[in-house]
Design an enzyme around this catalytic site. Structure first.
Site: not given
Ligand code: DGL
Length: 276
Positions: A195, A13-14, A161, A197, A76
């Site tokens: 997402c 993931d990012s 984050e 996150h 992600c």
């Molecule tokens: N967790 C990520 C997603 O599912 C990306 C979040 C990001 O880096 O903007 O899209």
């Protein structure tokens, strides 16, 4: 190749979001070995262009392959939306056609039929995921009669984050985006948290989404879909190792990652900083 990790499943993931997927995958498949890689140095991906997300994701996949992962999950949505297909179709045949890279969008969409009555689906995602219309395309392939409405939440990943997810200030940004999505289509009865996150903001999102609307988190969906995939791909499953270990890697500061990941996973995490 780093023999130490030979056979581990790579989870990418990012940043911290993919931990919500890793957590559920480990509950469903506890015996395997995992390497989690968070590209925290370059997060967020959600506001970046197609080419940049593709390049960063490819670098991460190659790095995880080099560590010995036969399989990498892009935990992600932004990377799944912008890089998965090109990596599968263009890069994998050259790098190593026996390895696999899987994403999170398709398995999530497959589950929609079990949840919606109205066929009106809302999707919360990063600007990149929503602009790519990957969810809309996947939904119209699998469920042509459904109506899908995406809504970008550019503030949510930075809140998470930066460790602000449980603080009162986050409520303002959560309520605002929930209201905006439901204004676009009041018949929505199922919302995808598109997402990885966003489950970290789940309690707040749930507070502002009317209770009759289902909120889908991807962790258990992806875990179930992976278990099913490995049952059907026994050749790949045999190449995976089963030592019950998880290694945490980040491209940013390892102490910061360890502290945040320990909170998210509710268990001590010790991460290592790597350059990819
Ligand atoms: N967790 C990520 C997603 O599912 C990306 C979040 C990001 O880096 O903007 O899209």
């Amino acid at each position: 190749m780093n023999k130490k990790y030979n056979g581990a499943i790579g989870i990418f993931d990012s940043g911290y979001g993919g931990l919500t997927i890793l957590d559920e995958i480990k509950k469903r498949l506890p015996d395997h070995d995992y390497i989690y890689l968070g590209d925290n140095a370059r997060t967020p991906y959600g506001t970046r262009s197609f080419n940049i997300v593709y390049r960063f994701t490819l670098e991460a996949v190659k790095y995880l392959f080099k560590q010995g992962c036969p399989l990498v999950i892009l935990a992600c949505n932004t990377a799944s939306a912008k890089a998965l297909r090109t990596i599968q179709q263009h890069d994998l045949p050259d790098i190593d056609p026996t390895r696999r890279v899987l994403g999170v969008i398709r398995p999530t969409v497959e589950q929609l039929g079990k949840h919606t009555q109205t066929g009106h689906i809302g999707i919360f995602g990063t600007p990149g995921t929503i602009q790519s219309e990957s969810y809309n395309m996947e939904i119209s392939k699998l469920y042509p009669g459904f109506k899908a409405v995406g809504h970008a939440c550019p503030m949510w990943v930075p809140l998470i984050e930066n460790g602000e997810a449980s603080h009162p200030g986050a409520d303002y940004f959560v309520k605002q985006e929930v209201d905006r999505l439901l204004d676009k289509d009041p018949e929505i009865d199922t919302i995808i948290l598109g997402c990885t996150h966003y489950p970290l903001l789940y309690d707040k999102i749930r507070r502002y989404v009317p209770e009759e609307i289902s909120l889908l988190c991807q962790g258990n969906i992806v875990a179930e879909s992976l278990a099913d995939y490995l049952e059907r791909h026994t050749g790949l499953e045999k190449r995976l190792s089963h030592g019950h270990t998880t290694t945490y890697l980040t491209t940013e500061n390892s102490s910061k990652f360890s502290a945040m990941a320990s909170i998210f996973l509710n268990q001590p995490v010790e991460a290592t900083t790597v350059e990819i």
